[in-house]
Motif scaffolding. Structure first.
Motif, PDB file in Angstrom:
ATOM      1  N   SER A  75     -35.112  11.301  24.256  1.00  0.00           N
ATOM      2  CA  SER A  75     -33.818  10.737  23.861  1.00  0.00           C
ATOM      3  C   SER A  75     -33.081  10.153  25.066  1.00  0.00           C
ATOM      4  O   SER A  75     -32.497   9.063  24.994  1.00  0.00           O
ATOM      5  N   ILE A  76     -33.130  10.873  26.186  1.00  0.00           N
ATOM      6  CA  ILE A  76     -32.473  10.383  27.409  1.00  0.00           C
ATOM      7  C   ILE A  76     -33.151   9.109  27.899  1.00  0.00           C
ATOM      8  O   ILE A  76     -32.483   8.165  28.340  1.00  0.00           O
ATOM      9  N   ASP A  77     -34.469   9.066  27.814  1.00  0.00           N
ATOM     10  CA  ASP A  77     -35.203   7.864  28.229  1.00  0.00           C
ATOM     11  C   ASP A  77     -34.781   6.658  27.392  1.00  0.00           C
ATOM     12  O   ASP A  77     -34.600   5.553  27.925  1.00  0.00           O
ATOM     13  N   SER A 128     -32.887   3.294  28.795  1.00  0.00           N
ATOM     14  CA  SER A 128     -33.378   1.932  28.561  1.00  0.00           C
ATOM     15  C   SER A 128     -32.302   1.071  27.911  1.00  0.00           C
ATOM     16  O   SER A 128     -32.125  -0.101  28.265  1.00  0.00           O
ATOM     17  N   THR A 129     -31.569   1.672  26.970  1.00  0.00           N
ATOM     18  CA  THR A 129     -30.502   0.930  26.292  1.00  0.00           C
ATOM     19  C   THR A 129     -29.392   0.560  27.255  1.00  0.00           C
ATOM     20  O   THR A 129     -28.884  -0.579  27.244  1.00  0.00           O
ATOM     21  N   ASN A 131     -28.297 -10.806  22.248  1.00  0.00           N
ATOM     22  CA  ASN A 131     -29.685 -10.381  22.435  1.00  0.00           C
ATOM     23  C   ASN A 131     -29.834  -9.156  23.328  1.00  0.00           C
ATOM     24  O   ASN A 131     -30.964  -8.745  23.631  1.00  0.00           O
ATOM     25  N   ALA A 132     -28.719  -8.558  23.727  1.00  0.00           N
ATOM     26  CA  ALA A 132     -28.765  -7.377  24.607  1.00  0.00           C
ATOM     27  C   ALA A 132     -28.988  -6.121  23.782  1.00  0.00           C
ATOM     28  O   ALA A 132     -28.162  -5.207  23.738  1.00  0.00           O
ATOM     29  N   GLU A 133     -30.139  -6.055  23.118  1.00  0.00           N
ATOM     30  CA  GLU A 133     -30.421  -4.956  22.194  1.00  0.00           C
ATOM     31  C   GLU A 133     -31.688  -4.222  22.616  1.00  0.00           C
ATOM     32  O   GLU A 133     -32.658  -4.834  23.073  1.00  0.00           O
ATOM     33  N   PHE A 134     -31.662  -2.893  22.482  1.00  0.00           N
ATOM     34  CA  PHE A 134     -32.862  -2.092  22.716  1.00  0.00           C
ATOM     35  C   PHE A 134     -32.954  -1.038  21.629  1.00  0.00           C
ATOM     36  O   PHE A 134     -32.001  -0.291  21.391  1.00  0.00           O
ATOM     37  N   ASN A 135     -34.096  -1.004  20.962  1.00  0.00           N
ATOM     38  CA  ASN A 135     -34.348   0.000  19.921  1.00  0.00           C
ATOM     39  C   ASN A 135     -33.251  -0.010  18.849  1.00  0.00           C
ATOM     40  O   ASN A 135     -32.816   1.033  18.362  1.00  0.00           O
ATOM     41  N   GLY A 136     -32.788  -1.217  18.519  1.00  0.00           N
ATOM     42  CA  GLY A 136     -31.785  -1.361  17.477  1.00  0.00           C
ATOM     43  C   GLY A 136     -30.353  -1.108  17.915  1.00  0.00           C
ATOM     44  O   GLY A 136     -29.450  -1.134  17.083  1.00  0.00           O
ATOM     45  N   THR A 137     -30.139  -0.864  19.212  1.00  0.00           N
ATOM     46  CA  THR A 137     -28.791  -0.570  19.708  1.00  0.00           C
ATOM     47  C   THR A 137     -28.313  -1.678  20.635  1.00  0.00           C
ATOM     48  O   THR A 137     -28.995  -2.027  21.600  1.00  0.00           O
ATOM     49  N   ASN A 138     -27.156  -2.248  20.324  1.00  0.00           N
ATOM     50  CA  ASN A 138     -26.522  -3.245  21.180  1.00  0.00           C
ATOM     51  C   ASN A 138     -25.143  -2.702  21.562  1.00  0.00           C
ATOM     52  O   ASN A 138     -24.262  -2.585  20.719  1.00  0.00           O
ATOM     53  N   ALA A 139     -24.983  -2.375  22.832  1.00  0.00           N
ATOM     54  CA  ALA A 139     -23.753  -1.709  23.280  1.00  0.00           C
ATOM     55  C   ALA A 139     -22.737  -2.672  23.880  1.00  0.00           C
ATOM     56  O   ALA A 139     -21.689  -2.224  24.353  1.00  0.00           O
ATOM     57  N   VAL A 140     -23.027  -3.991  23.861  1.00  0.00           N
ATOM     58  CA  VAL A 140     -22.102  -4.930  24.503  1.00  0.00           C
ATOM     59  C   VAL A 140     -21.596  -6.010  23.554  1.00  0.00           C
ATOM     60  O   VAL A 140     -20.817  -6.877  23.968  1.00  0.00           O
ATOM     61  N   GLU A 141     -21.991  -5.977  22.306  1.00  0.00           N
ATOM     62  CA  GLU A 141     -21.485  -6.974  21.367  1.00  0.00           C
ATOM     63  C   GLU A 141     -20.191  -6.483  20.726  1.00  0.00           C
ATOM     64  O   GLU A 141     -19.784  -5.329  20.896  1.00  0.00           O
ATOM     65  N   ASN A 187     -17.916  -4.830  18.183  1.00  0.00           N
ATOM     66  CA  ASN A 187     -18.228  -3.687  17.312  1.00  0.00           C
ATOM     67  C   ASN A 187     -19.632  -3.143  17.604  1.00  0.00           C
ATOM     68  O   ASN A 187     -20.413  -2.844  16.693  1.00  0.00           O
ATOM     69  N   GLY A 188     -19.937  -3.028  18.887  1.00  0.00           N
ATOM     70  CA  GLY A 188     -21.253  -2.568  19.310  1.00  0.00           C
ATOM     71  C   GLY A 188     -21.484  -1.088  19.038  1.00  0.00           C
ATOM     72  O   GLY A 188     -20.591  -0.365  18.585  1.00  0.00           O
ATOM     73  N   ASP A 189     -22.707  -0.666  19.313  1.00  0.00           N
ATOM     74  CA  ASP A 189     -23.107   0.709  19.034  1.00  0.00           C
ATOM     75  C   ASP A 189     -22.933   1.585  20.270  1.00  0.00           C
ATOM     76  O   ASP A 189     -23.235   1.162  21.390  1.00  0.00           O
ATOM     77  N   PRO A 190     -22.502   2.828  20.091  1.00  0.00           N
ATOM     78  CA  PRO A 190     -22.474   3.757  21.231  1.00  0.00           C
ATOM     79  C   PRO A 190     -23.897   4.140  21.627  1.00  0.00           C
ATOM     80  O   PRO A 190     -24.812   4.117  20.798  1.00  0.00           O
ATOM     81  N   ILE A 191     -24.076   4.484  22.886  1.00  0.00           N
ATOM     82  CA  ILE A 191     -25.365   4.953  23.382  1.00  0.00           C
ATOM     83  C   ILE A 191     -25.311   6.476  23.417  1.00  0.00           C
ATOM     84  O   ILE A 191     -24.480   7.047  24.120  1.00  0.00           O
ATOM     85  N   ILE A 192     -26.190   7.125  22.650  1.00  0.00           N
ATOM     86  CA  ILE A 192     -26.136   8.583  22.513  1.00  0.00           C
ATOM     87  C   ILE A 192     -27.476   9.191  22.912  1.00  0.00           C
ATOM     88  O   ILE A 192     -28.536   8.700  22.512  1.00  0.00           O
ATOM     89  N   ALA A 193     -27.418  10.246  23.702  1.00  0.00           N
ATOM     90  CA  ALA A 193     -28.627  10.970  24.106  1.00  0.00           C
ATOM     91  C   ALA A 193     -28.397  12.464  23.935  1.00  0.00           C
ATOM     92  O   ALA A 193     -27.364  12.986  24.359  1.00  0.00           O
ATOM     93  N   ILE A 194     -29.361  13.146  23.293  1.00  0.00           N
ATOM     94  CA  ILE A 194     -29.280  14.614  23.233  1.00  0.00           C
ATOM     95  C   ILE A 194     -29.754  15.170  24.571  1.00  0.00           C
ATOM     96  O   ILE A 194     -30.637  14.605  25.216  1.00  0.00           O
TER      97      ILE A 194
END
Length: 275
Positions: A67-69, A73-74, A129-139, A141-148
């Protein structure tokens, strides 16, 4: 000594000893084959239960490491996008400052404006296009980056999204911003300068969180290694000791077979009484 052809006490004793040697020999061979002193609950139920609990914890840590990896990457993709946007803003500032020149001819101003528009639109392309594994944190309403971060998933690191879209909270340029007049160019310079400061702040935030994730990854890796060593201390066989014991048991087995053979011949002596 009683003579009997029905009961051979010596043979029974020799057989019991041989069976004990064979049982221990089987155990030692299993240890050598598996490398484990405790390979099942039959060997040592308490130690096996502890080892299984630790293995379960390590499995959870393996999932946390993965998850951290993914989070790293994101966030690396987000940082790369932020750096690219920062570079574009610097180029945009150069074009806008040049376009502020009141003495600029129409053709030159048009050329600068065309370059400005291409660079401006490139920001949108990078952000989208700044997306990794379905997560884009800079657009927008972007997605948060979460790691367990632990073995049962009860703890996590969350990195808030950063909007680098045009007309967003950090990039003040609009999707229609142009520099085809000196006044528009002047306004664009002001917007670009504030955007550069905002993007630099975003990059600082993302970089700090990336470092935090790296530290957590190292900790999880070290913790996993420590647990693995602990499991080994509990269940691993001492192969040097097992090898020495194997040699000893093989000799005992041969001697036991010989003793059983001798004991089985004892009833033969009864025949001499009737000669």
């Amino acid at each position: 000594m009683a003579f009997s052809v029905n009961t051979n006490a010596s043979a029974l004793s020799a057989l019991q000893n041989l069976n004990g040697t064979n049982a221990r020999l089987s155990t030692i061979q299993t240890q050598i084959n598996t490398g484990l002193n405790v390979s099942s609950a039959k060997d040592n139920s308490a130690v096996y239960a502890i080892a299984q609990s630790l293995r379960a914890e390590n499995a959870g840590l393996s999932a946390a490491s993965a998850s951290i990896d993914r989070a790293l990457s994101t966030i690396d993709v987000a940082i790369a996008a932020g750096e690219a946007v920062s570079d574009l803003l610097i180029e945009l500032k150069e074009k806008a400052v040049a376009a502020k020149d009141a003495g600029l001819d129409t053709a030159s101003r048009a050329s600068l404006n065309n370059d400005f528009i291409q660079l401006r639109d490139q920001i949108t392309s990078i952000v989208n296009n700044a997306e990794f594994n379905g997560t884009n944190a800079v657009e927008n309403n972007g997605d948060p980056i979460i790691a367990i971060t632990n073995d049962d998933g009860s703890s996590q690191i969350s990195v808030a999204p950063q909007n680098l879209s045009l007309s967003g909270s950090n990039v003040a340029l609009t999707v229609a911003q142009e520099i085809n007049t000196a006044a528009l160019a002047s306004a664009a310079v002001d917007n670009i300068e504030s955007s550069i400061q905002n993007v630099n702040s975003v990059l600082s935030n993302l970089g700090s969180n990336a470092n935090r994730l790296e530290l957590q990854k190292n900790f999880v890796s070290q913790l996993s290694d420590t647990i693995e060593i602990g499991i080994g201390n509990l269940v691993d066989a001492d192969l040097a000791e097992s090898s020495a014991e194997l040699q000893s048991l093989q000799v005992q087995q041969q001697l036991g077979l010989q003793a059983l053979s001798i004991a089985n011949q004892a009833p033969q002596s009864v025949l001499s009484l009737f000669q």
